[in-house]
Scaffold this active site. Structure first.
Site, mmCIF file in Angstrom:
data_model
loop_
_atom_site.group_PDB
_atom_site.id
_atom_site.type_symbol
_atom_site.label_atom_id
_atom_site.label_comp_id
_atom_site.label_asym_id
_atom_site.label_seq_id
_atom_site.Cartn_x
_atom_site.Cartn_y
_atom_site.Cartn_z
ATOM 1 C CD GLU A 67 -3.016 -0.457 -0.081
ATOM 2 O OE1 GLU A 67 -3.153 0.021 -1.229
ATOM 3 O OE2 GLU A 67 -3.428 -1.584 0.239
ATOM 4 C CG HIS A 68 -0.006 4.787 0.623
ATOM 5 N ND1 HIS A 68 -0.609 5.830 -0.033
ATOM 6 C CD2 HIS A 68 -0.895 4.372 1.555
ATOM 7 C CE1 HIS A 68 -1.809 6.061 0.504
ATOM 8 N NE2 HIS A 68 -2.009 5.173 1.454
ATOM 9 C CG ASP A 96 0.363 2.936 -6.229
ATOM 10 O OD1 ASP A 96 0.721 3.551 -5.204
ATOM 11 O OD2 ASP A 96 -0.758 3.057 -6.748
ATOM 12 C CB SER A 119 -10.819 -0.856 -8.937
ATOM 13 O OG SER A 119 -10.213 0.017 -9.847
ATOM 14 C CG ASP A 157 -7.090 0.758 -9.233
ATOM 15 O OD1 ASP A 157 -6.380 0.155 -8.401
ATOM 16 O OD2 ASP A 157 -7.685 1.819 -8.991
ATOM 17 N N GLY A 190 -13.924 1.616 -3.443
ATOM 18 C CA GLY A 190 -12.492 1.298 -3.433
ATOM 19 C C GLY A 190 -12.180 -0.057 -4.033
HETATM 20 P P1 ADP Z 1 -14.151 2.918 -7.537
HETATM 21 O O1 ADP Z 1 -13.263 2.707 -8.716
HETATM 22 O O2 ADP Z 1 -13.452 2.745 -6.232
HETATM 23 O O3 ADP Z 1 -15.406 2.119 -7.586
HETATM 24 P P2 ADP Z 1 -14.305 5.541 -8.651
HETATM 25 O O4 ADP Z 1 -14.804 6.850 -8.129
HETATM 26 O O5 ADP Z 1 -12.915 5.468 -9.135
HETATM 27 O O6 ADP Z 1 -14.600 4.436 -7.532
HETATM 28 O O7 ADP Z 1 -15.228 5.096 -9.871
HETATM 29 C C1 ADP Z 1 -16.621 5.078 -9.724
HETATM 30 C C2 ADP Z 1 -17.278 5.756 -10.919
HETATM 31 O O8 ADP Z 1 -17.068 4.966 -12.117
HETATM 32 C C3 ADP Z 1 -18.776 5.857 -10.796
HETATM 33 O O9 ADP Z 1 -19.151 7.022 -10.079
HETATM 34 C C4 ADP Z 1 -19.204 5.926 -12.256
HETATM 35 O O10 ADP Z 1 -19.013 7.219 -12.780
HETATM 36 C C5 ADP Z 1 -18.214 5.001 -12.943
HETATM 37 N N1 ADP Z 1 -18.754 3.630 -13.014
HETATM 38 C C6 ADP Z 1 -18.237 2.533 -12.446
HETATM 39 N N2 ADP Z 1 -18.996 1.437 -12.714
HETATM 40 C C7 ADP Z 1 -20.023 1.855 -13.451
HETATM 41 C C8 ADP Z 1 -21.171 1.218 -14.039
HETATM 42 N N3 ADP Z 1 -21.398 -0.087 -13.898
HETATM 43 N N4 ADP Z 1 -22.013 1.988 -14.765
HETATM 44 C C9 ADP Z 1 -21.797 3.296 -14.928
HETATM 45 N N5 ADP Z 1 -20.745 3.956 -14.394
HETATM 46 C C10 ADP Z 1 -19.869 3.265 -13.666
HETATM 47 MG MG MG Z 2 -11.538 3.872 -9.218
#
Ligand code: ADP
Ligand code: MG
Length: 394
Positions: free
Chosen positions: A42-43, A45, A139, A185, A137
């Site tokens: 962690e941290h 990368d 991804s 990721d 989180g």
């Molecule tokens: P994480 O990667 O931790 O889930 P992020 O903020 O990096 O969080 O990414 C989340 C964003 O990615 C969502 O707010 C959306 O904009 C987009 N996203 C992810 N999965 C989907 C999905 N199945 N349909 C539409 N948008 C998505």
């Molecule tokens: Mg993300």
């Protein structure tokens, strides 16, 4: 395992049905890619170090089809987010909507094909379904990017190596959507394998798969990571400064991760740079120890996980009382070997490793006690290392 998130139908059949419903025809192709969790590292990368993620048993499915007379436009629909996306693939601009993730990936893949030749003037339609929780989180962003890259390339009649799909996804996230992040990721989502963990050297992008057959309990602490961005930027700056100071003595030091703990101690860095550098150096060595164990077919050591957590708490100072409590509480359960926060910290998720049946039994008990202690509802997922991105049969 009970979870408190609503699981939306996510499968090749579900995304095909959504595509058909929205666009009135069959998709040309369907691809899927998993979310990920980092076992250790962690941290490291952005400090030129190593990480060890797995793909998780939660996936994002993207169905794509070329649309003749599509005017170089992307049309997109998601079962998980509102709104009908529409964006130019020829001159893409950011909309600040969820479909930016698709636009940022599809545009560089499609630009040449849609600009001239047989597909000139065509467009692309895409539908998305996912059971990767968003913003937790795990991804979901890399999963949607990597699945989109494979689906769009295939729909246009080409193919992409997983590594290329990862790089296109990473460029879309950092360059188009505008989220600063390392390559872990997208590499994890694209290159993971069932029953294996992905050892990734972030400095060289070299990868190695090592056997990992254990189950992992993932717990989202539900602590909002509101201070994370500014604190994260501070940590990155501290690491850069620590490296600058260490290079005054060791000019050829390639990265902070490359510094041995002995070098860090000998450098007598001013606080808190000494603590940050020591974490990065030791955490990198913990990844290497974990990889050595897994390569030999041994289980992931709980002590390494606990060591990582303590270091994140005391040296990197990116934990939270809720996460510390969850780690301590998890360790009270019989059959649990280790636990630590995962992801950038300041809230978010933690992982627990141990016997699968023990984890399955422990999860709800930990969740209940957590709610009593903090008034927060944790979300829990039990997963094994899952297959990375793939094109599905159409
Ligand atoms: P994480 O990667 O931790 O889930 P992020 O903020 O990096 O969080 O990414 C989340 C964003 O990615 C969502 O707010 C959306 O904009 C987009 N996203 C992810 N999965 C989907 C999905 N199945 N349909 C539409 N948008 C998505
Ligand atoms: Mg993300």
């Amino acid at each position: 395992m009970p979870t408190s998130d609503t699981t939306l139908p996510a499968s090749a059949a579900a995304v095909r049905a959504l595509f058909r419903q929205r666009f009135g025809r069959e998709p040309d192709t369907i691809a899927s890619a998993p979310g990920r969790v980092n076992l250790i590292g962690e941290h490291t990368d952005y400090n030129g170090g190593e990480v060890l993620p797995i793909g998780i048993e939660r996936r994002t499915w993207v169905a794509a089809g070329v649309r003749r007379e599509g005017g170089g436009m992307l049309r997109a629909v998601s079962a998980n987010e509102d709104g009908a996306g529409e964006a130019s693939l020829v001159a893409p601009t950011r909309s600040e909507h969820w479909w930016d993730y698709l636009t940022g990936v599809a545009a560089p893949i499609a630009r040449d094909a849609l600009g001239s030749g047989a597909l000139a003037g065509a467009g692309i339609d895409a539908a998305v379904t996912s059971d990767v929780p968003t913003g937790a989180g795990l991804s979901s962003s890399a999963a949607i990017e990597v699945a989109t890259a494979l689906a769009v390339a295939k729909a246009l009649g080409g193919t992409l190596e997983p590594r290329e799909a990862a790089m296109i996804g990473w460029r879309a996230e950092t360059g188009f959507v505008g989220v600063a992040s390392g390559i872990m990721d997208q590499f994890a989502s694209a290159l993971s394998r069932q029953g294996e963990a992905l050892h990734l050297d972030c400095a060289t992008t070299e990868t190695e798969l090592v056997p990992f057959r254990d189950a992992v309990l993932i717990i989202d602490s539900a602590v909002r990571r509101s201070l994370r961005d500014s604190a994260f930027n501070t940590r990155q700056a501290e690491c850069a400064q620590a490296l600058r100071l260490m290079r005054e003595r060791w000019p050829k030091l390639p990265s902070l991760a490359a510094a041995t703990p002995e070098q860090v101690l000998a450098a007598r860095l001013p606080a808190p740079l000494d603590r940050r550098a020591l974490h990065v150096s030791r955490e990198t060595r913990r990844v290497q120890e974990a990889v050595t164990l897994l390569r030999a077919g041994k289980p992931l050591s709980g002590e390494l996980l606990l060591g990582s957590h303590e270091s994140l708490r005391d040296l990197y100072e990116c934990s939270r009382p809720e996460l510390d409590w969850l780690v301590a509480r998890s360790m009270l359960e019989p059959g649990v070997r280790g636990a630590r926060l995962t992801g950038a910290g300041w809230g978010g998720c933690m992982i627990v490793v141990g016997d699968e049946s023990a984890l399955a039994a422990a999860g709800p008990k930990i969740g209940k006690d957590y709610e009593k202690e903090f008034g927060l509802t944790a979300r829990l997922w039990l997963s094994r290392a899952a297959e990375g991105a793939r094109v599905e049969e159409v």
